[in-house]
Scaffold this active site. Structure first.
Site, PDB file in Angstrom:
ATOM      1  CE  LYS A   1       2.947  -2.435   4.495  1.00  0.00           C
ATOM      2  NZ  LYS A   1       3.393  -1.106   4.906  1.00  0.00           N
TER       3      LYS A   1
ATOM      4  N   GLY B   1       6.696  -2.018  -2.686  1.00  0.00           N
ATOM      5  CA  GLY B   1       5.975  -0.770  -2.863  1.00  0.00           C
ATOM      6  C   GLY B   1       6.559   0.153  -3.921  1.00  0.00           C
TER       7      GLY B   1
ATOM      8  CG  HIS C   1       6.284   2.262   6.637  1.00  0.00           C
ATOM      9  ND1 HIS C   1       5.037   2.021   7.114  1.00  0.00           N
ATOM     10  CD2 HIS C   1       6.152   3.309   5.785  1.00  0.00           C
ATOM     11  CE1 HIS C   1       4.178   2.883   6.583  1.00  0.00           C
ATOM     12  NE2 HIS C   1       4.832   3.673   5.765  1.00  0.00           N
TER      13      HIS C   1
ATOM     14  CD  GLN D   1      -2.323   0.841   4.941  1.00  0.00           C
ATOM     15  OE1 GLN D   1      -2.338   1.511   3.911  1.00  0.00           O
ATOM     16  NE2 GLN D   1      -2.176   1.383   6.144  1.00  0.00           N
TER      17      GLN D   1
ATOM     18  CB  SER E   1      -2.662   3.248   1.134  1.00  0.00           C
ATOM     19  OG  SER E   1      -2.649   4.212   2.169  1.00  0.00           O
TER      20      SER E   1
ATOM     21  N   PRO F   1       0.830  -1.220   0.000  1.00  0.00           N
ATOM     22  CG  PRO F   1       0.116  -0.941   2.213  1.00  0.00           C
ATOM     23  CD  PRO F   1       0.830  -1.899   1.313  1.00  0.00           C
ATOM     24  CB  THR F   2       2.250   3.497  -2.080  1.00  0.00           C
ATOM     25  OG1 THR F   2       1.577   3.138  -3.278  1.00  0.00           O
ATOM     26  CG2 THR F   2       3.406   2.537  -1.840  1.00  0.00           C
ATOM     27  N   GLY F   3       0.292   5.501  -0.017  1.00  0.00           N
ATOM     28  CA  GLY F   3      -0.590   6.660  -0.042  1.00  0.00           C
ATOM     29  C   GLY F   3      -0.145   7.678  -1.085  1.00  0.00           C
TER      30      GLY F   3
END
Ligand code: FNR
Length: 385
Positions: A256, A334, A280, A130, A109, A80-82
């Site tokens: 996570k 990611g 992360h 996520q 995300s 997940p990547t914002g």
């Protein structure tokens, strides 16, 4: 170089570096403090060699993996990547479509630009949702309920951001939330006119659509980002929150960001179904161990049943193979797919997934392993000290 001639993930990174203004590239590429954790995540894979076995008829290989009741084509997925919409409008939808087509999971995300409802419409079978716990428990539970209503099967709670970390590249570049166009950013952006045009055409900072229901009617993207900034990080989040979410969520629950074997054991005790073992991507605690380092101890702590997914620093098929040998069922990454999508949209993300799959297949053939699920420690040899 174009997307088809990119022969590895580093090529995709270089393509993205050319396409993106520095402030955006560095936001993806960078880590916390001195970025030692970033380096550690790569170096961890140097601690072992893969010891090949020959004469085993490896003309057919099976890379499929079963996770939480579903079979995926490859032991990889998209982390997940914002804020992905900052790198290309609709990046989240493109990542979801690439994952769907490759039959691998895509973790959306809650800090993405597309909403969970929109992304589920694109890839209903492949999206895991996520979220971070926020300071407002009603919002936390509403997000869980929204995920249930649109048919999400796997809910992932990220726990490794109790505070915003010290990302010095962002500080130097003036990357702030909300995103502001300072003169130096504008100057650098002029060297990347395609990105600037898209940015302006889509109205500047992209909307964080998951949060619109919690903002006042008519709130701008910047207003919503500001509101999000007041809700997260949420350092008060504790096992009690996990307990409440576990009670409310009937589907698969994954945490996570845990690294301590005792935390992993606690997660198992609390009814969590799986873990993404992650630091992360070196973006939070610069002194954290690499997930690969911790994997054997975490596997020992939770026993053989709980699925473990390794995240952070995976860049080669051999990394995925090694993670499996050390106890992970699967891996996610990611930055590579984000670089792919920034460079070439959905085709770029698809290329990242395809490259890693090809590498896994090649490595398995070379080490004499027919099925990814059969990889174990017998394929590992410790590197000399
Ligand atoms: C992230 N990561 C992340 N993780 C998460 O749980 N929620 C999020 O919203 C984000 N946002 C985010 C944005 C960007 C730009 C990056 C690069 C990363 C972390 C991500 O899920 C993953 O843990 C790391 O990217 C894994 O490391 P590699 O594969 O990038 O080395």
């Amino acid at each position: 170089m174009n997307i088809e001639s990119a022969i590895n993930l580093e090529d995709l990174r270089q393509l993205a570096r050319r396409k993106l203004p520095r402030i955006a590239f560095d936001f993806i590429d960078g880590g916390a403090d001195d970025e030692r954790c970033l380096i550690r995540n790569r170096q961890a894979f140097e601690r072992y060699r893969l010891l090949p076995r020959y004469l085993r008829d490896v003309s057919q290989r099976d890379l499929s993996v079963s996770l939480f009741g579903k079979t995926y084509a490859s032991p990889i997925g998209i982390s997940p990547t914002g804020l992905a919409g900052l790198f290309r409008p609709d990046a989240d939808l493109m990542l979801a479509a690439a994952a769907r087509d490759a039959n691998v999971p895509f973790l959306l995300s809650s800090a993405a630009n597309a909403s969970i409802e929109d992304v589920m419409a694109v890839a209903p079978e492949h999206v895991w949702f996520q979220m971070y716990g926020t300071r407002d428990d009603r919002i936390n539970m509403d997000l869980v309920e929204r995920a249930r209503q649109v048919g999400v099967r796997v809910l992932v709670i990220s726990v490794d951001v109790p505070v915003n970390s010290n990302r010095e590249r962002n500080k130097r570049n003036g990357f702030s939330r909300p995103f502001r166009m300072t003169p130096s950013v504008v100057l650098d952006a002029l060297g990347h006119p395609a990105w600037v045009l898209r940015y302006l055409r889509t109205g500047g900072i992209p909307m964080m659509r998951n949060w619109m229901p919690y903002a006042r009617a008519g709130a701008s993207a910047a207003d919503v980002a500001d509101m999000y900034g007041t809700l997260t990080p949420a350092p008060m989040i504790s096992w009690d929150h996990i307990q409440r979410i576990r009670q409310a969520w009937p589907g698969t629950l994954v945490i996570k960001g845990l690294l301590h074997p005792e935390d992993a054991r606690e997660a198992l005790r609390r009814g969590v179904d799986g873990l993404v073992v992650s630091n992360h991507g070196g973006r939070q605690l610069d002194t954290a161990p690499s997930p690969l380092e911790m994997l054997p101890a975490i596997r020992a702590a939770v026993g053989n049943e709980m699925p473990l997914i390794l995240d952070s620093g995976v860049r080669r098929g051999s990394d995925v193979v090694m993670a499996r040998c050390l106890g992970a069922q699967s891996t996610i990454f990611g930055r590579p797919t984000l670089f792919g999508v920034a460079a070439a949209g959905q085709a770029g993300a698809a290329r990242a997934l395809q490259l890693v799959r090809q590498e896994i297949d090649m490595v398995m053939t070379q080490i004499g392993c027919r099925a990814f699920n059969e990889l174990d420690r017998s394929y590992l040899w410790p590197a000399p000290e």
